[in-house]
Structure formats: C-alpha cells, structure tokens
Scaffold this active site. Structure first.
Site, short mmCIF file in Angstrom:
data_model
loop_
_atom_site.label_atom_id
_atom_site.label_comp_id
_atom_site.label_asym_id
_atom_site.label_seq_id
_atom_site.Cartn_x
_atom_site.Cartn_y
_atom_site.Cartn_z
N HIS A 37 0.86 -1.03 -0.01
CA HIS A 37 0.43 -0.16 0.21
C HIS A 37 1.22 1.32 -0.41
CE1 HIS A 37 -2.87 -2.47 1.96
NE2 HIS A 37 -3.49 -2.80 0.74
N GLN A 156 -9.08 -8.07 -9.81
CA GLN A 156 -9.61 -7.17 -10.25
C GLN A 156 -9.06 -5.43 -10.73
OE1 GLN A 156 -9.40 -5.64 -5.96
NE2 GLN A 156 -8.30 -4.29 -6.25
N SER A 188 0.59 -8.87 1.39
CA SER A 188 -1.04 -8.73 1.72
C SER A 188 -1.69 -9.02 2.76
CB SER A 188 -1.86 -10.30 1.31
OG SER A 188 -3.34 -10.02 1.48
#
Lengths: 285, 285
Positions: A37, A156, A188
């Site tokens: 992230h 996705q 993850s």
C-alpha cells in the site's frame, strides 16, 4: 496528513484543491496497510498534487462465511503508514457513513460481466460486483484524476479498468507492481492471519508462479503442463490447499491452451484463516 | 448553441466552464424533442450557468423486439428545439462513440434492485439497468451538478435518484412536472408513432388517472377499487390494450392496499406502434 471520516468533510477538504486545478490521486484500500500500500501512496504522490488514501472494509465484497469479521484492522498504524508514505488525506468512513441503513439498504450495484466470473469470481461469485460498487462510489466521492491499484489483485485491476472505460469515468487507472517480502511472499493484509508455520509455507505461491514462468522461458507452450507444474509446486507443502492455478490471457482473463510470454499465471491457496492469491507475467524472469 | 458528437469535444467545451466554477446542468434525452423536453432545458437554464442537452437512443435499454428501430429520430429539429429552449451544448454521439464495439461490447452494467422489478420493470426486465448504465456514463462524461428528468418516467426518476444516492454521485437529481397536450395526453416522443385514431383515443390514459384521483378525493381508500376504476376508463376505447394500472407507494414503488392522497397512480397502454405510460399524484386536483 489529515484524517476525515465523513463524505462532506472529505469533499470540503478537496474543494480548494480542485478549484486550483490540483491533480487528485486516489489509493483505495481496506486498511491494515503494508509496504505494498505504501508503494501505491508513494506512486500517487509522485504523479499527483493531492493523495487521498481511503480505508474501508467494504462488506459488499464479502459473501456470507467469508472473512469480513476476521479481516485485520489497524487504523492507528494505518494513519502512521499513510502519513509516512506521503498521503495528504486519509478517508476512514464508518459503515453507516458509506451505507446508511447498512449493507442491505444498498439497492444499486455495478457489475462487469465475463471478467468477473472466472478465477476469483468463480470462487467468490458476488465479490467483484461489491468491489466495483464501492470503487464507483469512492470515485464519485473523491473525484480523482488517477487511481492506483496493485497488480496483486490483477483481476480486480482488469475489472476496474473495464468499468472505467465502459462508464467513461474521468479517471486514469494505474496498475502498480507487486511488492514482495524477501522470501517472495506477496505483501497482503491477510498475511497477518497466517500461523508461523503457514507463514513459512506461504512463499510456495510465488515459487509455483516462478516455476511456471521458468517452464515458459524453457519453451513449454502447453498451458496444461504449466498448470501441472505450478500445482505440483503448491503440493510440496501440506498447510495450504490449492484453490486454483491458471494460465490466462491478460486481457480477457480466459484460460489459454497455448502459453507464451504474454500469458499471465495465477495461483490461489487456502490456509486455515487466510486465502492468499498471487500472479506473475509468464514472461517474467 | 454548439452541437458536439464526441466525448472529447464535449469535455473540452466544458473544461473552461468547470474551471470558472459554472454550474453545469444536464438534460439527458433520447431525442425527438417536444415541449416536455423543452421545459426541462428551460428549467436547467434557470438553475444552471451551462445547459448540456444530450440525444442518444440508448440500445442498452431496449430489449429484443422492442421499438429501438422505430424509435423516432429528428436531429435537425432537435437542435432547433434545444437551442430555442436555451441549451448551451447539444451532445449527440454516435453509437460507436458511446459504445465502441457496439452494445454487446459493454460488459459493465449498473442496476438498482427492487425499484426496477415492478411496473415498467415487470414488462421490461432489462430496461432500467440499461437506463442506469447510460445515465451513469453521461454523468461521468458531463460532470453536471444537476440533472433534470421528467415526472412522466416517474419510476425512472425514482431509480436514478436511488442510484445517485447509493453511489454518491455529486449530482442533484431534479424531477420536473409532466407537460401535457391540451387534451391531457402526456408529451412523449412515442406519440408520433400513434395513428390518427389512436392519437384521438390516447388521452384515455390521463382520463383514467384523473378518474382514480377523483375517487381518492371522494374518499375511496381501496386501492383495488381505484385500479378497477382506472381499468374501466381505459376499456372505454378499443384501440389501446391495457398493460397495467397501479396504485403504489411513491418511495418504494410497491403496490398499496390502502390508497390515499400520498399514493401515486400509474397506467400503461399498448397501441399498435407505441406503448404509452402516464402517472399522477393521487392527491392531484
């Protein structure tokens, strides 16, 4: 970095930026932020004037019996990670702020046919509609010019790219490289739900993908053979159960018969409290 | 008024307005503009600085066997009507501009459950998903702060309002009163497909609704009785076949048992080449 929890606060905070013509980047997440992230936030910061990171564990994308309740949450740590990576605004709405009346009160859904029924969609038939619905809503709330998603969730990314194109969202979707631990395990949020022994076994996903890519490099063109090679790698450990391996066309996400460097390799493995996925360009290496 | 046919031209034309903070109003239509559309454009002009009228006969909202091919088209007349009503920009894209690759290439759909399965949705099960998909796309192309829709398509208005709320589109949906011919027939592009004798019979829809509202005013509370009264009115002519009459809650669109001034009355009648709909507040008059 400022943390806001309501749509109104967020729009108010963005109005000035928008009026000045600032480029707004969006990094939508479900929180429990890790280095993957952080890399999306950093990339957004490099390409935009304002970076909005969002944290919302979206119930619409979890089916009954999936890990909505056990999905890891760490808002305090997330704020530190997002700030350190350069986020301008952190949007962390409550369930009630996003879906007043609860998840069952949301009558509207956004779906992308075909791309959503294979691989993750075969295992989780309502998952991607939940993803598309919340991403469309976040696009409408934030009004970004670019939105950043990790390649780890390759399907996705493909589905959101298609949604943006079909519905003409004025947003550029940017796919970003997978960030891995030193032993190859893809970062993850779900990794924290692995036991110590499962964590030691989990790099098998990446090893399976690399074995598949090595076979392609060595000239193997039978997708079935590559699937078998990847499946055999996963079977070298007993803690995680293979959900699927596949060799697909990266645009249609359909299984191919003849593999090549342009194919994409996928694997999903179920551990006791975490289902992990990973993927790799078959031409990698 | 300027007519544009591509998304890029339209966005370029709007960029300057947006940068100046102009309020952009959207009037989405399928063309063959009449006084009802003109009233929407005028209302938009009264409330906004820039008015974008769009003309696109959206194939996604027509099922096989419906009147896509015979749906009336008159771009030249439309440009005159839109300009006279005060539109700033007329957006009239081709099918290929909206859906490159054709209607079957559109994998993304937007749907609103529950509200879409009753009345028009019962007769036309895929209709409202087609409407929501194109309206979402037009919102993303134009970026309006307000969008104007006629009350004649009351169910469509309710569904779009719900879509905007669920997905947090930054758009205010404005419902506008039905404009009627002097004999009560609601303005509709499909009226041109009526034969002369059908045109003479068509005000029966409005008469049926007024008979229902008169019964409510006279104290009738049985929704079944009101449906019967409306059905009997429609049966006073033989050219049009009743599709449905209903008395519903205006928020949920579900049939009520006990009618009152807050109920909404609906009627749909099938003529040879035109299926007409109309509705009325039960407290009207």
């Amino acid at each position: 970095m400022k943390t806001v929890t309501t749509i109104t606060e967020l729009r108010d905070a963005l109005d000035g930026h928008r009026a000045r013509g600032d480029r707004i980047g969006l990094v939508p997440t479900m929180g429990c932020l890790h280095a993957g992230h952080a890399s999306l936030i950093e990339r957004a910061g490099a390409e935009c004037d304002v970076v909005v990171a969002t944290i919302f564990v979206n119930p619409l994308q979890f089916a009954a019996g999936e890990d909505l309740v056990s999905y890891p949450r760490d808002l305090h740590g997330d704020a530190q990670t997002a700030a350190a990576a350069g986020a301008t605004l952190l949007f962390a709405p409550s369930l009630d702020e996003m879906y007043p009346g609860g998840r069952d009160s949301v009558l509207t859904s956004v779906a992308v046919a075909e791309l959503s029924s294979v691989m993750e969609g075969a295992s989780r038939p309502t998952h991607f509609s939940g993803v598309c619905t919340v991403v469309a809503k976040l696009f409408n709330i934030v009004g970004p010019c670019r939105a950043f998603f990790g390649d780890k969730d390759f399907q996705q990314l493909a589905i959101i790219t298609r949604m943006v194109s079909d519905l003409s969202f004025p947003v550029q979707v940017v796919g970003c490289e997978i960030v891995r631990e030193s032993d190859g395990l893809a970062m993850s949020s779900r990794n924290v739900n692995l036991s110590d022994s499962e964590r030691a076994a989990a790099p098998v996903l990446h090893r399976a993908l690399r074995a598949g890519a090595a076979a392609v490099r060595a000239g193997e063109t039978s997708a079935d053979s590559i699937r078998r090679i990847m499946g055999e790698q996963v079977a070298t450990q007993q803690l995680g159960t293979l959900d699927y391996v596949d060799v697909v066309d990266p645009d249609t996400l359909r299984p191919v018969e003849v593999a090549g460097p342009a194919s994409r390799l996928f694997v999903a493995v179920e551990f006791e409290r975490a289902r992990l996925i990973d993927n790799l360009d078959a031409g990698a290496g």
